[in-house]
Design a protein around this motif. Structure first.
Motif, PDB file in Angstrom:
ATOM      1  N   LYS A   1       0.937  -1.671  -0.155  1.00  0.00           N
ATOM      2  CA  LYS A   1       0.103   0.190   0.057  1.00  0.00           C
ATOM      3  C   LYS A   1       1.124   1.277  -0.020  1.00  0.00           C
ATOM      4  CE  LYS A   1      -3.975  -0.062   2.258  1.00  0.00           C
ATOM      5  NZ  LYS A   1      -4.747  -0.262   3.749  1.00  0.00           N
ATOM      6  N   GLY A   2       1.620   1.418   0.733  1.00  0.00           N
ATOM      7  CA  GLY A   2       3.007   2.222   0.513  1.00  0.00           C
ATOM      8  C   GLY A   2       3.295   3.233  -0.622  1.00  0.00           C
ATOM      9  N   PRO A   3       4.190   2.398  -1.421  1.00  0.00           N
ATOM     10  CA  PRO A   3       4.726   2.104  -2.854  1.00  0.00           C
ATOM     11  C   PRO A   3       3.356   2.752  -3.775  1.00  0.00           C
ATOM     12  CG  PRO A   3       5.514   0.684  -1.512  1.00  0.00           C
ATOM     13  CD  PRO A   3       4.662   0.896  -0.885  1.00  0.00           C
ATOM     14  N   LEU A   4       2.318   2.375  -3.889  1.00  0.00           N
ATOM     15  CA  LEU A   4       1.472   2.403  -5.096  1.00  0.00           C
ATOM     16  C   LEU A   4       0.551   3.667  -3.915  1.00  0.00           C
ATOM     17  CD1 LEU A   4      -0.140  -0.827  -4.816  1.00  0.00           C
ATOM     18  CD2 LEU A   4       0.341   0.425  -6.260  1.00  0.00           C
ATOM     19  N   MET A   5       0.604   3.981  -2.882  1.00  0.00           N
ATOM     20  CA  MET A   5       0.302   5.490  -2.470  1.00  0.00           C
ATOM     21  C   MET A   5       1.300   6.914  -2.817  1.00  0.00           C
ATOM     22  SD  MET A   5      -2.634   5.366  -1.532  1.00  0.00           S
ATOM     23  CE  MET A   5      -3.561   6.508  -0.918  1.00  0.00           C
TER      24      MET A   5
ATOM     25  N   GLY B   1       2.009  10.248  -9.110  1.00  0.00           N
ATOM     26  CA  GLY B   1       0.860  10.738 -11.122  1.00  0.00           C
ATOM     27  C   GLY B   1       0.118  11.140 -11.282  1.00  0.00           C
ATOM     28  N   LEU B   2      -0.414  11.831  -9.941  1.00  0.00           N
ATOM     29  CA  LEU B   2      -1.300  12.138 -10.206  1.00  0.00           C
ATOM     30  C   LEU B   2      -0.934  14.422  -9.530  1.00  0.00           C
ATOM     31  CD1 LEU B   2      -3.800  11.390  -7.418  1.00  0.00           C
ATOM     32  CD2 LEU B   2      -4.941  11.573  -9.936  1.00  0.00           C
ATOM     33  N   LEU B   3       0.492  14.294  -9.588  1.00  0.00           N
ATOM     34  CA  LEU B   3       0.763  15.530  -9.486  1.00  0.00           C
ATOM     35  C   LEU B   3       1.323  16.064 -10.948  1.00  0.00           C
ATOM     36  CD1 LEU B   3       2.045  17.833  -7.736  1.00  0.00           C
ATOM     37  CD2 LEU B   3       3.709  16.756  -7.768  1.00  0.00           C
ATOM     38  N   ALA B   4       1.610  15.058 -12.133  1.00  0.00           N
ATOM     39  CA  ALA B   4       2.096  15.004 -13.044  1.00  0.00           C
ATOM     40  C   ALA B   4       1.169  15.229 -13.090  1.00  0.00           C
ATOM     41  CB  ALA B   4       3.282  13.703 -13.376  1.00  0.00           C
ATOM     42  N   PHE B   5      -0.097  14.175 -13.369  1.00  0.00           N
ATOM     43  CA  PHE B   5      -0.818  14.653 -14.472  1.00  0.00           C
ATOM     44  C   PHE B   5      -1.690  16.407 -14.342  1.00  0.00           C
ATOM     45  CE2 PHE B   5      -6.071  14.844 -14.608  1.00  0.00           C
ATOM     46  CZ  PHE B   5      -5.827  14.189 -15.991  1.00  0.00           C
TER      47      PHE B   5
ATOM     48  N   ALA C   1       4.972   9.091 -14.945  1.00  0.00           N
ATOM     49  CA  ALA C   1       5.285   8.913 -13.406  1.00  0.00           C
ATOM     50  C   ALA C   1       4.557   7.959 -12.284  1.00  0.00           C
ATOM     51  CB  ALA C   1       4.899  10.221 -12.767  1.00  0.00           C
ATOM     52  N   PHE C   2       3.430   7.479 -12.147  1.00  0.00           N
ATOM     53  CA  PHE C   2       2.863   6.501 -11.894  1.00  0.00           C
ATOM     54  C   PHE C   2       4.306   4.887 -11.933  1.00  0.00           C
ATOM     55  CE2 PHE C   2       1.100   2.413 -11.195  1.00  0.00           C
ATOM     56  CZ  PHE C   2       0.738   2.078 -10.452  1.00  0.00           C
ATOM     57  N   ILE C   3       4.072   4.190 -12.810  1.00  0.00           N
ATOM     58  CA  ILE C   3       5.194   3.450 -13.532  1.00  0.00           C
ATOM     59  C   ILE C   3       6.844   3.784 -13.042  1.00  0.00           C
ATOM     60  CG2 ILE C   3       6.213   2.383 -15.806  1.00  0.00           C
ATOM     61  CD1 ILE C   3       3.786   2.416 -17.025  1.00  0.00           C
ATOM     62  N   VAL C   4       7.549   4.997 -13.045  1.00  0.00           N
ATOM     63  CA  VAL C   4       8.556   4.800 -12.679  1.00  0.00           C
ATOM     64  C   VAL C   4       8.707   5.314 -11.922  1.00  0.00           C
ATOM     65  CG1 VAL C   4      10.790   7.057 -12.590  1.00  0.00           C
ATOM     66  CG2 VAL C   4       9.355   6.180 -14.878  1.00  0.00           C
ATOM     67  N   THR C   5       7.838   5.781 -10.521  1.00  0.00           N
ATOM     68  CA  THR C   5       8.095   5.559  -9.598  1.00  0.00           C
ATOM     69  C   THR C   5       7.551   4.676  -8.377  1.00  0.00           C
ATOM     70  OG1 THR C   5       5.688   6.611  -8.820  1.00  0.00           O
ATOM     71  CG2 THR C   5       7.526   8.193  -8.836  1.00  0.00           C
ATOM     72  N   LEU C   6       6.484   3.211  -9.482  1.00  0.00           N
ATOM     73  CA  LEU C   6       7.406   2.185  -8.371  1.00  0.00           C
ATOM     74  C   LEU C   6       7.541   1.760  -8.748  1.00  0.00           C
ATOM     75  CD1 LEU C   6       4.185   0.520  -7.566  1.00  0.00           C
ATOM     76  CD2 LEU C   6       3.677  -0.137  -9.693  1.00  0.00           C
ATOM     77  N   VAL C   7       8.371   1.492 -10.279  1.00  0.00           N
ATOM     78  CA  VAL C   7       9.158   0.693 -10.218  1.00  0.00           C
ATOM     79  C   VAL C   7      10.933   0.891  -9.102  1.00  0.00           C
ATOM     80  CG1 VAL C   7      11.500   0.161 -12.409  1.00  0.00           C
ATOM     81  CG2 VAL C   7       8.697   0.040 -12.679  1.00  0.00           C
ATOM     82  N   VAL C   8      10.919   2.036  -9.250  1.00  0.00           N
ATOM     83  CA  VAL C   8      12.050   2.939  -8.548  1.00  0.00           C
ATOM     84  C   VAL C   8      12.062   2.781  -6.780  1.00  0.00           C
ATOM     85  CG1 VAL C   8      13.095   5.199  -7.149  1.00  0.00           C
ATOM     86  CG2 VAL C   8      12.541   4.822  -9.352  1.00  0.00           C
ATOM     87  N   ALA C   9      10.772   2.272  -6.143  1.00  0.00           N
ATOM     88  CA  ALA C   9      10.319   2.283  -5.013  1.00  0.00           C
ATOM     89  C   ALA C   9      10.391   0.686  -5.382  1.00  0.00           C
ATOM     90  CB  ALA C   9       8.301   2.598  -4.710  1.00  0.00           C
TER      91      ALA C   9
END
Length: 97
Positions: free
Chosen positions: A17-21, A27-31, A58-66
């Motif tokens: 839940k943490g990395p997804l949030m 992702g929303l910020l970039a949107f 942005a969502f995919i990149v931050t999820l992969v990094v997390a």
């Protein structure tokens, strides 16, 4: 190696839940940032195609990094916290010449 006993559920390092949030927030910020800045002003139509693309990237990149940071996490060995280091205390160092 892991100390897993047969019949016990696997221990996870953390919740998903943490990395997804975290990723959803960026992702929303970039949107919204792309939606506002890519249109070029309020008199023009908003570019939803670019906004969804930027938010998804942005969502995919931050999820992969997390996920990579979570996988690289390793707890310290138990003996490292026991004071076995060199020169921890100067009173036990002995006489100096």
């Amino acid at each position: 190696m892991a100390q897993q006993q047969p019949g016990e559920p696997r221990k996870t390092r953390g919740s998903i839940k943490g990395p997804l949030m975290f990723s959803a927030f960026f992702g929303l910020l970039a949107f919204f940032a792309v939606l506002i800045f890519a249109s070029g002003g309020s008199s023009k139509t908003p570019r939803f195609d670019l906004a969804f693309t930027g938010g998804g990237i942005a969502f995919i990149v931050t999820l992969v990094v997390a996920a990579m940071l979570a996988l690289s996490y390793k707890e310290n060995a138990e003996h490292l916290g026991k004071g076995s280091g060199v020169n921890l205390s100067s009173k036990n160092s002995g006489p100096h010449s």
